[in-house]
Design an enzyme around this catalytic site. Structure first.
Site, short mmCIF file in Angstrom:
data_model
loop_
_atom_site.label_atom_id
_atom_site.label_comp_id
_atom_site.label_asym_id
_atom_site.label_seq_id
_atom_site.Cartn_x
_atom_site.Cartn_y
_atom_site.Cartn_z
N GLY A 147 0.82 -1.20 0.00
CA GLY A 147 0.00 0.00 0.00
C GLY A 147 0.86 1.25 0.00
N CYS A 148 0.24 2.38 -0.33
CA CYS A 148 0.99 3.63 -0.42
C CYS A 148 1.49 4.09 0.95
CB CYS A 148 0.15 4.70 -1.09
SG CYS A 148 -1.52 4.90 -0.43
N TYR A 149 0.60 4.11 1.94
CA TYR A 149 1.04 4.50 3.29
C TYR A 149 2.10 3.54 3.84
CZ TYR A 149 -2.68 8.02 4.06
OH TYR A 149 -3.49 9.13 4.02
#
Length: 343
Positions: A147-149
């Site tokens: 995921g991006c986070y």
């Protein structure tokens, strides 16, 4: 290598198209969209009107004939259903959704509130953070794109855990993302007048990226990791800034910690250590870079790590292509050395 993109009308899908078109070893064979099948690509994305593609219906048999590599840029739950069918045809799959990131199916169901993929495929999937799990990625046929986070967080956090510098039970993560992180959908909370001139926290009571961060962190820490993670929506299109705070176990100077980061990422072409000044989202916009800065507060004994990425690039499509490069034995930078857009 002939490639299909499933879920090609979302922001991540559009970035994949752009990157594949400029890649020396990838050829775009199929664009698949269940919502816009039959439409020209330019109807969804006018900026790509120079590309004469048409969205196609989902047909697993046809994918089996026309593509070797499949990128899944689909919502949660969809990849879990499609991947077993694609793998049964021997396809290399890189999944940009969260369906294969968590090894524990029960944890996935608790955090995502939907049925998990079969255990067989959860066990086969390799977590695709190239800077840390390259050896596994090189032989994987199912890669779970982070995921991006978690990408921004883990790139900043893992060196500290590897060197046993911090208390892994007291990690605070303050994260801010541009609006494209919410996807391309109609939602009142994402209207211009709702987002503009507004800074808003969300999912303060628990974000689905928490178990993903903890799972990867525990691999490096060799012990239980607990994080307090709070995301915020920022009125900008792209970018993520993660501010990570942790108590240090011993006394270190900022210079010593910076030197450690430089050694850890010496051979990582997309991680840039910021020695003076601080990372900013504008400095990585449109690129696959992650910029990291650190500061040790000798008065309190806490460290602050600042990590920035473009959420659609290193946080999604760029990292997916980086994983394809690694898996196929191509140069890690193939098709990905675009300089950040500025201003």
């Amino acid at each position: 290598m002939k490639t299909a993109v499933i879920g090609s009308t979302g922001y991540g899908g559009a970035e994949l198209i752009r990157l594949i078109e400029g890649h020396p070893h990838l050829e775009l064979a199929m664009l698949i969209s269940t919502s816009q099948a039959g439409d020209a690509l330019s109807q969804a994305y006018p900026h790509l009107r120079h590309l004469a593609y048409t969205f196609q219906e989902l047909d697993i048999a046809q994918i089996g004939q026309e593509a070797e590599l499949v990128f899944l840029a689909t919502p949660p739950g969809v990849s879990g259903e499609l991947t077993p069918q694609l793998r049964a045809q021997g396809k290399l799959v890189i999944d940009l959704s969260g369906d294969f990131r968590l090894k524990d199916g029960r944890s996935y169901e608790d955090w995502y509130n939907r049925k998990a993929a079969p255990d067989k495929w959860l066990a086969e999937a390799v977590y695709g953070l190239p800077e840390w799990f390259a050896e596994e990625i090189r032989t994987a046929d199912l890669i779970a794109n982070p995921g991006c986070y978690p990408t921004a967080t883990l790139l900043g956090l893992l060196p500290l855990l590897q060197h046993r510098m911090i208390d892994q039970r007291a990690l605070v993560i303050d994260a801010k993302s541009g609006v494209t992180g919410a996807g391309r959908k109609v939602d009142q909370s994402l209207l211009f007048s709702e987002v503009n001139e507004n800074l808003r926290p969300y999912k303060v009571d628990g974000h689905q990226h928490i178990p993903e961060i903890e799972q990867a962190a525990e691999r490096l820490a060799g012990a239980e990791v607990r994080v307090r993670f709070v995301p915020h929506l920022v009125p900008m299109n792209r970018g993520i800034l993660v501010s990570l705070y942790a108590p240090m176990l011993h006394k270190y100077t900022t210079t010593e910690v910076l030197h450690m980061y430089e050694e850890v990422y010496e051979d990582a072409p997309f991680v840039r250590i910021v020695e003076s000044g601080w990372p900013s989202t504008k400095a990585v916009q449109g690129s696959n870079f992650c910029d990291i800065g650190v500061h040790v507060d000798e008065r309190t004994g806490w460290i602050t790590v600042l990590s920035v990425i473009d959420n659609l690039m290193k946080g999604a499509a760029g990292q997916a292509v980086q994983n394809a490069n690694l898996r196929m034995g191509w140069a890690a930078t193939a098709g990905l050395m675009q300089s950040p857009l500025f201003p």
